[in-house]
Scaffold this motif. Structure first.
Motif, PDB file in Angstrom:
ATOM      1  N   GLU A 192      64.092 -24.060 -20.899  1.00  0.00           N
ATOM      2  CA  GLU A 192      64.731 -25.019 -19.996  1.00  0.00           C
ATOM      3  C   GLU A 192      64.496 -26.453 -20.467  1.00  0.00           C
ATOM      4  N   LEU A 193      63.274 -26.734 -20.914  1.00  0.00           N
ATOM      5  CA  LEU A 193      62.969 -28.078 -21.407  1.00  0.00           C
ATOM      6  C   LEU A 193      63.788 -28.384 -22.662  1.00  0.00           C
ATOM      7  N   VAL A 194      63.881 -27.443 -23.581  1.00  0.00           N
ATOM      8  CA  VAL A 194      64.652 -27.663 -24.802  1.00  0.00           C
ATOM      9  C   VAL A 194      66.112 -27.954 -24.470  1.00  0.00           C
ATOM     10  N   ALA A 195      66.670 -27.187 -23.543  1.00  0.00           N
ATOM     11  CA  ALA A 195      68.061 -27.413 -23.143  1.00  0.00           C
ATOM     12  C   ALA A 195      68.239 -28.800 -22.528  1.00  0.00           C
ATOM     13  N   LYS A 196      67.292 -29.196 -21.694  1.00  0.00           N
ATOM     14  CA  LYS A 196      67.362 -30.522 -21.071  1.00  0.00           C
ATOM     15  C   LYS A 196      67.240 -31.627 -22.120  1.00  0.00           C
ATOM     16  N   LEU A 197      66.340 -31.441 -23.095  1.00  0.00           N
ATOM     17  CA  LEU A 197      66.205 -32.442 -24.153  1.00  0.00           C
ATOM     18  C   LEU A 197      67.516 -32.582 -24.914  1.00  0.00           C
ATOM     19  N   GLY A 198      68.213 -31.459 -25.124  1.00  0.00           N
ATOM     20  CA  GLY A 198      69.512 -31.506 -25.778  1.00  0.00           C
ATOM     21  C   GLY A 198      70.517 -32.317 -24.996  1.00  0.00           C
ATOM     22  N   GLU A 199      70.416 -32.278 -23.676  1.00  0.00           N
ATOM     23  CA  GLU A 199      71.305 -33.075 -22.817  1.00  0.00           C
ATOM     24  C   GLU A 199      70.909 -34.542 -22.806  1.00  0.00           C
ATOM     25  N   TRP A 200      69.603 -34.784 -22.775  1.00  0.00           N
ATOM     26  CA  TRP A 200      69.108 -36.123 -22.470  1.00  0.00           C
ATOM     27  C   TRP A 200      68.950 -37.044 -23.681  1.00  0.00           C
ATOM     28  N   THR A 201      68.558 -36.497 -24.821  1.00  0.00           N
ATOM     29  CA  THR A 201      68.142 -37.367 -25.921  1.00  0.00           C
ATOM     30  C   THR A 201      69.324 -37.821 -26.777  1.00  0.00           C
ATOM     31  N   THR A 202      69.214 -39.040 -27.270  1.00  0.00           N
ATOM     32  CA  THR A 202      70.249 -39.612 -28.143  1.00  0.00           C
ATOM     33  C   THR A 202      69.695 -39.949 -29.525  1.00  0.00           C
ATOM     34  N   ILE A 203      68.416 -39.654 -29.760  1.00  0.00           N
ATOM     35  CA  ILE A 203      67.784 -39.908 -31.055  1.00  0.00           C
ATOM     36  C   ILE A 203      67.093 -38.634 -31.520  1.00  0.00           C
ATOM     37  N   PRO A 204      66.742 -38.514 -32.808  1.00  0.00           N
ATOM     38  CA  PRO A 204      66.086 -37.303 -33.294  1.00  0.00           C
ATOM     39  C   PRO A 204      64.862 -36.935 -32.449  1.00  0.00           C
ATOM     40  N   THR A 205      64.750 -35.661 -32.128  1.00  0.00           N
ATOM     41  CA  THR A 205      63.686 -35.178 -31.243  1.00  0.00           C
ATOM     42  C   THR A 205      63.119 -33.881 -31.795  1.00  0.00           C
ATOM     43  N   THR A 206      61.792 -33.785 -31.819  1.00  0.00           N
ATOM     44  CA  THR A 206      61.115 -32.568 -32.258  1.00  0.00           C
ATOM     45  C   THR A 206      60.356 -31.968 -31.084  1.00  0.00           C
ATOM     46  N   TYR A 207      60.573 -30.684 -30.862  1.00  0.00           N
ATOM     47  CA  TYR A 207      59.886 -29.952 -29.797  1.00  0.00           C
ATOM     48  C   TYR A 207      58.793 -29.072 -30.413  1.00  0.00           C
ATOM     49  N   ALA A 208      57.657 -29.010 -29.748  1.00  0.00           N
ATOM     50  CA  ALA A 208      56.560 -28.135 -30.170  1.00  0.00           C
ATOM     51  C   ALA A 208      56.015 -27.412 -28.946  1.00  0.00           C
ATOM     52  N   GLY A 209      55.712 -26.119 -29.135  1.00  0.00           N
ATOM     53  CA  GLY A 209      55.078 -25.387 -28.052  1.00  0.00           C
ATOM     54  C   GLY A 209      55.637 -24.000 -27.834  1.00  0.00           C
ATOM     55  N   GLY A 210      54.849 -22.979 -28.188  1.00  0.00           N
ATOM     56  CA  GLY A 210      55.175 -21.610 -27.837  1.00  0.00           C
ATOM     57  C   GLY A 210      56.041 -20.841 -28.811  1.00  0.00           C
TER      58      GLY A 210
END
Length: 256
Positions: free
Chosen positions: A189-207
């Motif tokens: 859910e967080l990854v999907a939200k980050l895809g909606e919200w962010t406008t600059i390069p973003t790296t996700y970590a966890g799990g």
């Protein structure tokens, strides 16, 4: 651009480790892996495979020497985070960091100080600044957590806060602290939200627990979020993901 694998080097007491994120700075610290190799070994490995955008995170004191060794092994190839402030930011860039990563310094007393972020961006340049909005879940919201993810701040991760922060930085790093190190799956859910919200390069970590998680993150975020693997990875003692798989994935993704 497609979602790709971003490497990491987590340092704790001078050693490369993989730790269950939510246990940091508690009496019940859970360590998944302690490497027999120095930090420079991993930096050199990433350099050989041209795995860019990786981050070195100093989890507490006693890690400066190991961090410098990693940066010296690949000057300009790694980002550095952990205890970064306005006073020492340039020092770490001079030591070879591509970019600096900052969290706790922006939240004195656990309250966001936009002026600190503005000054830091002016000092080092927006293009060399990454804001770490690592967070913990509270009901249906995600709250930025600082001081090795033990202290909750007054900032919620959402479209508004990310837009505000992105005025001053070129990237976001987001550790989902509640699932960090558990190898039980990403916070979809967080990854999907980050895809909606962010406008600059973003790296996700966890799990992350499977090489297939790269395709999952790409689908959930529309290719706007990259993924870091830790405890599941064979180079960190894991059994679920092979490093070579991720190298091959990146090669294929970046050829498209």
């Amino acid at each position: 651009m497609p979602s790709v694998f971003r490497p990491c080097i987590d340092l704790h007491n001078g050693a490369v480790k993989q730790i269950v994120g939510g246990s940091l700075d508690t009496d019940n610290l859970k360590t998944n892996f302690v490497s027999e190799h120095p930090s420079s070994y991993y930096a050199d490995l990433y350099r050989k495979h041209n795995l860019t955008g990786g981050h070195v995170i100093k989890l507490g004191p006693g890690n400066d020497m190991a961090a410098r060794e990693a940066l010296q092994a690949w000057p300009g190839g790694l980002q550095i985070g952990g205890g970064i402030t306005e006073k020492n930011a340039q020092e770490w860039l001079d030591a070879g960091a591509e970019k600096i990563i900052v969290t706790s310094y922006l939240f004195p007393g656990a309250r966001f100080d936009e002026e600190r972020l503005r000054r830091l961006a002016e000092k080092v340049g927006k293009e060399r600044l990454v804001v770490d909005v690592s967070c913990r879940r509270r009901d249906d919201r995600w709250i930025v957590a600082m001081d090795r993810w033990q202290v909750m701040t007054d900032m919620e991760v959402n479209a508004g806060s990310l837009a505000r922060l992105s005025q001053y930085c070129s990237e976001f790093l987001v550790h989902a602290a509640d699932v960090e190190g558990l190898c039980k799956g990403i916070d979809e859910e967080l990854v999907a939200k980050l895809g909606e919200w962010t406008t600059i390069p973003t790296t996700y970590a966890g799990g992350a627990k499977s090489a297939d998680d790269l395709a999952l993150v790409e689908r959930l975020s529309n290719g706007k979020v990259d993924l870091t693997f830790g405890s599941a990875l064979d180079i960190f003692g894991g059994t679920q993901v092979k490093f070579d798989e991720l190298v091959d994935y990146n090669k294929r993704a970046l050829e498209v």
